[in-house]
Design an enzyme around this catalytic site. Structure first.
Site, short mmCIF file in Angstrom:
data_model
loop_
_atom_site.label_atom_id
_atom_site.label_comp_id
_atom_site.label_asym_id
_atom_site.label_seq_id
_atom_site.Cartn_x
_atom_site.Cartn_y
_atom_site.Cartn_z
CE1 TYR A 52 -47.49 4.51 -53.81
CE2 TYR A 52 -48.23 2.76 -55.26
CZ TYR A 52 -48.49 3.67 -54.27
OH TYR A 52 -49.75 3.72 -53.71
CD GLN A 89 -61.13 -3.39 -56.58
OE1 GLN A 89 -61.25 -2.73 -55.56
NE2 GLN A 89 -61.48 -4.66 -56.62
CG ASN A 90 -55.35 -6.37 -59.13
OD1 ASN A 90 -55.79 -6.06 -58.03
ND2 ASN A 90 -55.57 -7.54 -59.68
CG HIS A 107 -58.03 1.33 -57.82
ND1 HIS A 107 -58.28 0.30 -56.95
CD2 HIS A 107 -59.16 2.09 -57.83
CE1 HIS A 107 -59.51 0.44 -56.46
NE2 HIS A 107 -60.07 1.50 -56.97
N GLY A 175 -61.52 -12.21 -56.87
CA GLY A 175 -60.40 -11.89 -55.98
C GLY A 175 -60.42 -10.49 -55.43
CG ASN A 200 -62.87 -13.76 -52.35
OD1 ASN A 200 -62.06 -14.29 -51.59
ND2 ASN A 200 -62.96 -12.45 -52.50
CG LEU A 201 -58.70 -17.69 -51.54
CD1 LEU A 201 -57.47 -17.34 -50.70
CD2 LEU A 201 -58.60 -19.10 -52.10
CB ALA A 218 -58.26 -16.50 -58.98
#
Ligand code: BV8
Length: 227
Positions: A52, A89-90, A107, A175, A200-201, A218
């Site tokens: 981290y 979520q990032n 998260h 994404g 999304n890709l 994005a």
């Protein structure tokens, strides 16, 4: 109009932050169990702190900036005053740096640390380690952990997210590979007549649930959709 947005690592990819599911399935060279579970932290706190600390240092580097997708979401929020909840979520801070205010980091946040004794949350500290003193009780050493939700831990704000899903008129998933739960379950908690759009890709396991799937980057597709 009530809007709920869910973002995943794909929205930060063009800002230079690697996504989670690289081809080798490893996460920056580590098995997820090693570095993103309470068990992994208990087993080897120094390795987890190192993992981290490296991501935190990278996030602070000058070339890591919000991209056009982050900025378009912040602008969109200003136009819709606060009828938008941006669940991410990032654990990077790019949505916040882009100017989004209604951000729910389900998260956790890379730039915060949490005391394992008291659950107090503090701004991040340089090179967190097993001997970092507690900011208010310096005699406590090593009781701080990253303020992120590891696998097996309960994400933040689930009730608020469920309420927002039940009321949303528009749901955007941007994404995310839609494989991590309960985040991936949010789309199924939206009302039947909620308009659901996935950017999304690639296709995801949930693409068929969406009314519209937009395939592309994005930073291109989000501004196009929102402006
Ligand atoms: C919980 C913080 C109990 C740490 C993260 C078996 C089946 C189903 C579920 C489970 C299972 N076994 C265990 C579970 C539960 C587990 C889970 O879902 N596991 C998965 C892997 C199977 N979930 C949990 O443990 C959660 N907790 O369940 O607790 C509970 C729950 C509720 C109530 C009571 C009890 C905790 C999950 C949180 C874990 N922490 N992060 C850290 O970051 O260090 S998760 C991690 O994965 C990140 O947060 C990341 O955001 C998240 C999801 O990944 P994505 O964001 O989607 O990123 P990914 O790389 O996968 O995909 C990127 C996507 O972007 C791709 O689709 C790609 O095509 C696209 N893309 C790429 N570039 C672009 C792009 N799109 C557009 N433009 C681009 N340029």
């Amino acid at each position: 109009m009530k809007i709920l947005v869910l973002t995943g690592a794909g929205i930060s990819a063009e800002s230079g932050i690697p996504t989670f599911r690289g081809d080798d399935g490893l996460w920056e060279g580590h098995a997820i169990e090693e570095v993103a579970t309470p068990q992994g932290f208990a087993r080897n706190p120094s390795l987890v702190h190192k993992f981290y600390n490296a991501r935190r240092a990278r996030l602070q580097e000058s070339d890591i900036q919000p991209n056009a997708a982050h900025l378009a979401l912040a602008e969109f929020e200003q136009q819709h005053n606060d009828d938008i909840l941006l669940v991410t979520q990032n654990i990077d801070n790019l949505h916040q740096r882009a100017g989004s205010r209604n951000v729910l980091p389900m998260h956790g946040e890379l730039l915060k640390v949490r005391c394992t004794k008291t659950d107090e949350i503090f701004p991040w500290t340089d090179d967190l380690s097993t001997s970092t003193p507690h900011p208010k009780n310096p005699q406590w050493l090593g009781c701080l952990r990253p303020h992120v939700v590891w696998f097996g831990e309960i994400p933040i704000g689930l009730e608020q997210i469920a309420d927002a899903a039940a009321e949303a008129d528009l749901f955007l998933a941007i994404g995310t590979s839609a494989v991590v739960y309960p985040a991936a379950g949010i789309v199924t908690a939206t009302r039947a007549d909620c308009r659901r759009i996935e950017i999304n890709l690639d296709d995801t396991p949930q693409s068929s649930i969406f009314d519209q799937t937009i395939r592309g980057k994005a930073s291109i597709e989000v501004p196009k959709l929102l402006r």
